[in-house]
Design a protein around this motif. Structure first.
Motif, PDB file in Angstrom:
ATOM      1  N   ASP A 103       0.866  -1.454  -0.118  1.00 31.10           N
ATOM      2  CA  ASP A 103      -0.020  -0.032  -0.076  1.00 31.10           C
ATOM      3  C   ASP A 103       0.887   1.164  -0.122  1.00 31.10           C
ATOM      4  O   ASP A 103       1.739   1.387   0.766  1.00 31.10           O
ATOM      5  CB  ASP A 103      -1.047  -0.146   1.346  1.00 31.10           C
ATOM      6  N   PHE A 110       0.215  -6.102   0.409  1.00 35.30           N
ATOM      7  CA  PHE A 110      -1.402  -6.336  -0.160  1.00 35.30           C
ATOM      8  C   PHE A 110      -1.539  -7.594   0.344  1.00 35.30           C
ATOM      9  O   PHE A 110      -0.821  -8.646   0.303  1.00 35.30           O
ATOM     10  CB  PHE A 110      -1.543  -6.205  -1.503  1.00 35.30           C
ATOM     11  N   ARG A 114      -6.968  -7.616  -2.012  1.00 31.12           N
ATOM     12  CA  ARG A 114      -6.463  -6.479  -2.806  1.00 31.12           C
ATOM     13  C   ARG A 114      -5.495  -6.831  -3.925  1.00 31.12           C
ATOM     14  O   ARG A 114      -5.366  -6.273  -5.012  1.00 31.12           O
ATOM     15  CB  ARG A 114      -5.604  -5.706  -1.696  1.00 31.12           C
ATOM     16  N   LEU A 117      -7.913  -7.953  -6.805  1.00 36.15           N
ATOM     17  CA  LEU A 117      -8.592  -6.793  -7.359  1.00 36.15           C
ATOM     18  C   LEU A 117      -7.530  -6.251  -8.167  1.00 36.15           C
ATOM     19  O   LEU A 117      -7.957  -5.912  -9.384  1.00 36.15           O
ATOM     20  CB  LEU A 117      -9.137  -5.944  -6.430  1.00 36.15           C
ATOM     21  N   ARG A 118      -6.301  -5.813  -7.941  1.00 42.01           N
ATOM     22  CA  ARG A 118      -5.341  -5.364  -8.613  1.00 42.01           C
ATOM     23  C   ARG A 118      -4.708  -6.145  -9.808  1.00 42.01           C
ATOM     24  O   ARG A 118      -4.748  -5.310 -11.181  1.00 42.01           O
ATOM     25  CB  ARG A 118      -3.934  -5.273  -7.801  1.00 42.01           C
ATOM     26  N   ALA A 159      -4.925   1.337  -7.900  1.00 42.72           N
ATOM     27  CA  ALA A 159      -5.086   0.495  -6.823  1.00 42.72           C
ATOM     28  C   ALA A 159      -4.181   1.030  -5.569  1.00 42.72           C
ATOM     29  O   ALA A 159      -4.151   0.395  -4.575  1.00 42.72           O
ATOM     30  CB  ALA A 159      -4.244  -1.066  -7.108  1.00 42.72           C
ATOM     31  N   SER A 161      -1.041   1.500  -4.814  1.00 43.27           N
ATOM     32  CA  SER A 161       0.138   0.476  -4.757  1.00 43.27           C
ATOM     33  C   SER A 161       1.332   1.116  -5.254  1.00 43.27           C
ATOM     34  O   SER A 161       1.311   1.858  -6.042  1.00 43.27           O
ATOM     35  CB  SER A 161      -0.166  -0.771  -5.083  1.00 43.27           C
TER      36      SER A 161
END
Length: 166
Positions: A103, A110, A114, A117-118, A159, A161
């Motif tokens: 993050d 992550f 997550r 999703l990314r 995202a 990230s």
């Protein structure tokens, strides 16, 4: 022809500071300094993350390694391995090279949802749709943004990230 210069008309003489720099409101202004670029930040770091971020070359190597693994394992082996490594914030290529997706605000790796999703939602589905709608322009913009500040691509920004070393 040897004329003596008239005082005050010599262009090479220094005038007093009050004559060189106009004064507005009774305050004298300091000389204008030439523009200098800001100091380069520490090598690919962010405030929340103490370890250096992965360079654009390292990110490219991880993507190429993932592509090779997809081809060699006929996509099935790479996908099965991804189901395991996503829980640690890594793809198989990032795992082999020692990179982790974290993050951007907290620096925490992550977790599986997550990362899924990314990888599937943002990079996979949304990236494919946007690339098709823009005739491939999105793909190139996303890829070339790695050369910008903080080595973050568009999908990294969506995202929230960054990719750092383990």
């Amino acid at each position: 022809m040897n004329e003596s210069p008239v005082p005050g008309n010599d262009p090479y003489s220094q005038a007093p500071a009050s004559a060189r720099w106009p004064s507005y409101g009774g305050q004298a202004h300091a000389a204008v300094q030439p523009w200098s670029p800001p100091a380069h930040p520490a090598q690919y770091t962010t405030p929340a993350i103490s370890m250096p971020l992965v360079s654009p070359g390292g990110r490219l190597a991880a993507v190429l390694l993932d592509v090779v693994l997809v081809v060699v394992t006929l996509w099935i082996g790479w996908f099965a391995w991804s189901m395991v490594t996503w829980s640690q914030g890594q793809s198989p290529g990032k795992k082999l090279l020692g990179f982790v997706v974290v993050d951007a605000a907290t620096g925490e790796p992550f977790d599986w949802p997550r990362m899924a999703l990314r990888e599937l939602g943002i990079k996979g589905l949304l990236g494919t749709v946007l690339s098709m709608c823009t005739l491939g322009v999105y793909f190139w913009v996303d890829a070339l943004m790695i050369l910008g500040a903080g080595t973050r691509t568009l999908h990294d920004r969506m995202a929230t990230s960054v990719v750092r070393h383990v």
